[in-house]
Design an enzyme around this catalytic site. Sequence first.
Site, PDB file in Angstrom:
ATOM      1  N   CYS A 176     -26.734  -5.046   8.495  1.00  5.63           N
ATOM      2  CA  CYS A 176     -26.952  -6.057   9.536  1.00  5.63           C
ATOM      3  C   CYS A 176     -28.445  -6.303   9.677  1.00  5.63           C
ATOM      4  O   CYS A 176     -29.217  -5.374   9.903  1.00  5.63           O
ATOM      5  CB  CYS A 176     -26.352  -5.567  10.851  1.00  5.63           C
ATOM      6  SG  CYS A 176     -26.902  -6.463  12.309  1.00  5.63           S
ATOM      7  N   CYS A 215     -30.023  -5.320  13.034  1.00  6.76           N
ATOM      8  CA  CYS A 215     -30.029  -3.855  13.137  1.00  6.76           C
ATOM      9  C   CYS A 215     -31.114  -3.269  12.243  1.00  6.76           C
ATOM     10  O   CYS A 215     -31.765  -2.281  12.593  1.00  6.76           O
ATOM     11  CB  CYS A 215     -28.668  -3.279  12.735  1.00  6.76           C
ATOM     12  SG  CYS A 215     -27.268  -3.970  13.627  1.00  6.76           S
TER      13      CYS A 215
END
Length: 393
Positions: A310, A313
């Site tokens: 991600c 992230c």
Amino acid sequence: MVEDCCCDYETVDAINEEVLHPILQELVTLPFFRYFKVKLWCDCPFWPDDGMCRLRDCSVCECPENEFPEPFKKPYSGLSPDSMICQEGKPQATVDRTLDAKVFKGWIETDNPWTYDDETDNAEMTYVNLQLNPERYTGYTGDSARRIWDSVYKENCPKYPSEEMCQEKKALYKLISGLHSSISVHIAYDYLLDESANLWGHNLPLLYDRVLKYPERVQNLYFTYLFVLRAVTKAADYLEQAEYNTGNPEEDLKTQSLVKQLLYNPKLRSACPLPFDEAKLWQGENGPELKQEIQKQFRNISAIMDCVGCEKCRLWGKLQVLGLGTALKILFSVDGENHLNQSLQLQRNEVIALVNLLNRLSESVNFVHEKGASIEDVIKQQSSSTVKPVFPI
């Protein structure tokens, strides 16, 4: 007392709520601290990339240059709705890349021996406005997320430290566990409760399931907070004299003032003068070898952040690991109270990461303190079984 630290929980909560949290919340919104230079697209050095998170809120969008406002001419208020074409017009996914290296003066570019990225390689770096890309729930879960944390724990620091473990390795484990707990708190704090309505809010059952019901995880959160706070206060002379120049005199003066308030607050100095005592580490005859071993382990953890599927992230993982690496660099490259030892050189990105990490830890401590006492009643009323783990611990 917080284990292996020099302050008790009650003092930490009080000082954080009254002094540190308000200062840090304002500091990270200012131009110098809200832009982070990062490599967002990196090859995973450990396993092939097996697909990115597909949810919209995972994405960090790099917008066309003509969408950016004039840098630092006035307080940044975001892009107008008419010019938002990135990510279906969702501002939480937009990246602001208006800055370049020449805006900042008096800062060197050096690599951090504790981290993996080549920070001097500007060709692969992009600037990200952290205020437009908050750390929150993104839907990043499943095998990919689990593999990241399994690799961090199993390959680089034992998941369950034994009593025989040396103090230094125990500290590394507690730092990673504390950071992991903090990330879980951030996800629970800003959770997508209803995707169809784009409704965000607190997920208290998740907070309880991932953090609060495990006393060790709460302890490690406080440990990591005090460790990073000690690094910031130890580098006080260096950080005070640094040049926070972004081309906006009013905002830059405000930044310098807040940095001094953070570094020299009398309430902090009287209540918790030594948050963590790093002098007790590396004292054995094998200290230098042990330091090299743990430094290598932390570099591996830093490299694992390039494997996070991600994008948002990955951004926050890289920032916070760099912040931890900067704290380690400060505490273990400056002897005693000799703040201006010439062996300590910090680059702009390290200072940005360090202060933003301290703010994230401060937010987590504040939220845990605020909700910890009453959450048992909430859990009795809400079934946590309806909430799937997001970032497994």
